[in-house]
Design a protein around this motif. Sequence first.
Motif, PDB file in Angstrom:
ATOM      1  N   MET A   1       0.856  -1.175   0.000  1.00 14.22           N
ATOM      2  CA  MET A   1       0.000   0.000   0.000  1.00 14.22           C
ATOM      3  C   MET A   1       0.904   1.242   0.000  1.00 14.22           C
ATOM      4  SD  MET A   1      -3.023   1.076   2.703  1.00 14.22           S
ATOM      5  CE  MET A   1      -4.148  -0.186   2.194  1.00 14.22           C
ATOM      6  N   THR A   2       0.619   2.181  -0.881  1.00 12.72           N
ATOM      7  CA  THR A   2       1.412   3.402  -0.951  1.00 12.72           C
ATOM      8  C   THR A   2       1.062   4.334   0.206  1.00 12.72           C
ATOM      9  OG1 THR A   2      -0.187   4.652  -2.262  1.00 12.72           O
ATOM     10  CG2 THR A   2       1.397   3.265  -3.480  1.00 12.72           C
ATOM     11  N   ASP A   3       1.914   5.326   0.438  1.00 15.12           N
ATOM     12  CA  ASP A   3       1.635   6.324   1.475  1.00 15.12           C
ATOM     13  C   ASP A   3       0.312   7.031   1.194  1.00 15.12           C
ATOM     14  OD1 ASP A   3       4.011   5.658   2.675  1.00 15.12           O
ATOM     15  OD2 ASP A   3       5.077   7.466   2.042  1.00 15.12           O
ATOM     16  N   ARG A   4       0.069   7.338  -0.075  1.00 13.76           N
ATOM     17  CA  ARG A   4      -1.169   8.028  -0.445  1.00 13.76           C
ATOM     18  C   ARG A   4      -2.382   7.148  -0.134  1.00 13.76           C
ATOM     19  NH1 ARG A   4      -2.152  11.539  -5.768  1.00 13.76           N
ATOM     20  NH2 ARG A   4      -0.455  12.558  -4.718  1.00 13.76           N
ATOM     21  N   GLU A   5      -2.293   5.873  -0.486  1.00 10.53           N
ATOM     22  CA  GLU A   5      -3.407   4.952  -0.215  1.00 10.53           C
ATOM     23  C   GLU A   5      -3.630   4.776   1.285  1.00 10.53           C
ATOM     24  OE1 GLU A   5      -2.976   2.073  -4.163  1.00 10.53           O
ATOM     25  OE2 GLU A   5      -1.763   1.683  -2.375  1.00 10.53           O
ATOM     26  N   LEU A   6      -2.554   4.667   2.040  1.00  7.58           N
ATOM     27  CA  LEU A   6      -2.665   4.523   3.480  1.00  7.58           C
ATOM     28  C   LEU A   6      -3.269   5.778   4.117  1.00  7.58           C
ATOM     29  CD1 LEU A   6      -2.198   2.756   5.922  1.00  7.58           C
ATOM     30  CD2 LEU A   6       0.164   3.593   6.003  1.00  7.58           C
ATOM     31  N   SER A   7      -2.842   6.930   3.654  1.00  6.65           N
ATOM     32  CA  SER A   7      -3.390   8.192   4.142  1.00  6.65           C
ATOM     33  C   SER A   7      -4.881   8.278   3.840  1.00  6.65           C
ATOM     34  CB  SER A   7      -2.640   9.362   3.507  1.00  6.65           C
ATOM     35  OG  SER A   7      -3.139  10.582   3.981  1.00  6.65           O
ATOM     36  N   ARG A   8      -5.259   7.890   2.637  1.00  6.82           N
ATOM     37  CA  ARG A   8      -6.673   7.912   2.244  1.00  6.82           C
ATOM     38  C   ARG A   8      -7.484   6.929   3.087  1.00  6.82           C
ATOM     39  NH1 ARG A   8     -11.104   9.894   1.498  1.00  6.82           N
ATOM     40  NH2 ARG A   8     -12.405   9.251  -0.229  1.00  6.82           N
ATOM     41  N   GLN A   9      -6.940   5.755   3.370  1.00  2.75           N
ATOM     42  CA  GLN A   9      -7.647   4.768   4.186  1.00  2.75           C
ATOM     43  C   GLN A   9      -7.849   5.279   5.608  1.00  2.75           C
ATOM     44  OE1 GLN A   9      -9.002   1.836   2.927  1.00  2.75           O
ATOM     45  NE2 GLN A   9     -10.069   2.019   4.869  1.00  2.75           N
ATOM     46  N   CYS A  10      -6.846   5.928   6.159  1.00  2.00           N
ATOM     47  CA  CYS A  10      -6.989   6.533   7.494  1.00  2.00           C
ATOM     48  C   CYS A  10      -8.104   7.574   7.498  1.00  2.00           C
ATOM     49  CB  CYS A  10      -5.671   7.177   7.926  1.00  2.00           C
ATOM     50  SG  CYS A  10      -4.371   6.012   8.309  1.00  2.00           S
ATOM     51  N   GLU A  11      -8.136   8.383   6.449  1.00  2.00           N
ATOM     52  CA  GLU A  11      -9.163   9.412   6.319  1.00  2.00           C
ATOM     53  C   GLU A  11     -10.556   8.788   6.201  1.00  2.00           C
ATOM     54  OE1 GLU A  11      -8.779  13.423   4.008  1.00  2.00           O
ATOM     55  OE2 GLU A  11      -9.419  11.867   2.603  1.00  2.00           O
ATOM     56  N   LEU A  12     -10.685   7.749   5.392  1.00  2.00           N
ATOM     57  CA  LEU A  12     -11.975   7.068   5.231  1.00  2.00           C
ATOM     58  C   LEU A  12     -12.468   6.507   6.563  1.00  2.00           C
ATOM     59  CD1 LEU A  12     -11.410   5.168   1.854  1.00  2.00           C
ATOM     60  CD2 LEU A  12     -13.034   7.026   2.265  1.00  2.00           C
ATOM     61  N   ASN A  13     -11.577   5.907   7.328  1.00  2.00           N
ATOM     62  CA  ASN A  13     -11.954   5.344   8.625  1.00  2.00           C
ATOM     63  C   ASN A  13     -12.404   6.443   9.588  1.00  2.00           C
ATOM     64  OD1 ASN A  13     -11.319   2.793   7.694  1.00  2.00           O
ATOM     65  ND2 ASN A  13      -9.306   2.744   8.638  1.00  2.00           N
ATOM     66  N   ALA A  14     -11.682   7.543   9.638  1.00  2.00           N
ATOM     67  CA  ALA A  14     -12.055   8.647  10.518  1.00  2.00           C
ATOM     68  C   ALA A  14     -13.401   9.245  10.112  1.00  2.00           C
ATOM     69  CB  ALA A  14     -10.964   9.721  10.508  1.00  2.00           C
ATOM     70  N   ASN A  15     -13.618   9.408   8.813  1.00  2.00           N
ATOM     71  CA  ASN A  15     -14.883   9.969   8.333  1.00  2.00           C
ATOM     72  C   ASN A  15     -16.047   9.038   8.636  1.00  2.00           C
ATOM     73  OD1 ASN A  15     -13.360  12.078   7.356  1.00  2.00           O
ATOM     74  ND2 ASN A  15     -13.457  11.427   5.221  1.00  2.00           N
ATOM     75  N   ALA A  16     -15.838   7.740   8.486  1.00  2.00           N
ATOM     76  CA  ALA A  16     -16.902   6.774   8.781  1.00  2.00           C
ATOM     77  C   ALA A  16     -17.259   6.809  10.265  1.00  2.00           C
ATOM     78  CB  ALA A  16     -16.467   5.373   8.359  1.00  2.00           C
ATOM     79  N   ALA A  17     -16.262   6.928  11.120  1.00  2.00           N
ATOM     80  CA  ALA A  17     -16.529   7.015  12.558  1.00  2.00           C
ATOM     81  C   ALA A  17     -17.314   8.287  12.878  1.00  2.00           C
ATOM     82  CB  ALA A  17     -15.218   6.971  13.337  1.00  2.00           C
ATOM     83  N   SER A  18     -16.930   9.401  12.278  1.00  2.00           N
ATOM     84  CA  SER A  18     -17.641  10.668  12.507  1.00  2.00           C
ATOM     85  C   SER A  18     -19.082  10.601  12.010  1.00  2.00           C
ATOM     86  CB  SER A  18     -16.916  11.816  11.818  1.00  2.00           C
ATOM     87  OG  SER A  18     -15.671  12.051  12.422  1.00  2.00           O
ATOM     88  N   ALA A  19     -19.284   9.920  10.906  1.00  2.00           N
ATOM     89  CA  ALA A  19     -20.617   9.856  10.293  1.00  2.00           C
ATOM     90  C   ALA A  19     -21.636   9.146  11.178  1.00  2.00           C
ATOM     91  CB  ALA A  19     -20.530   9.171   8.932  1.00  2.00           C
TER      92      ALA A  19
END
Length: 110
Positions: A1-19
């Motif tokens: 997994m690239t740094d960009r993909e990992l960063s995006r996955q972290c963001e997706l997880n945080a957004n899902a928790a907030s939602a």
Amino acid sequence: MTDRELSRQCELNANAASATSRLVIEVGPFQALLDPTTDRIWLNYAVPIRPIDPLSVATDLLELEQVFAKHKRTIRFEFNALPWPELAGMLEQAGLVLQASHPVMVCTPD
């Protein structure tokens, strides 16, 4: 997994928790996450969720500003810069002001 993909996955997880505890409204490539109990700025924000079309971003941002105004909230964004390298410039061009920029440290098992 690239740094960009990992960063995006972290963001997706945080957004899902907030939602789970916020009103979620999609506007173009963005998602508003609005706390129904408070107008505190750090609990009400927008995030990018899809590729952003430079030709329609101004219209999308105007519509998003209307969503925030309707709910008596101040528009602001939270996002990782690595997966969205063009977004900060687009937001500033639309008149939004950078509130803060925090580096994100990602640690892998290696």
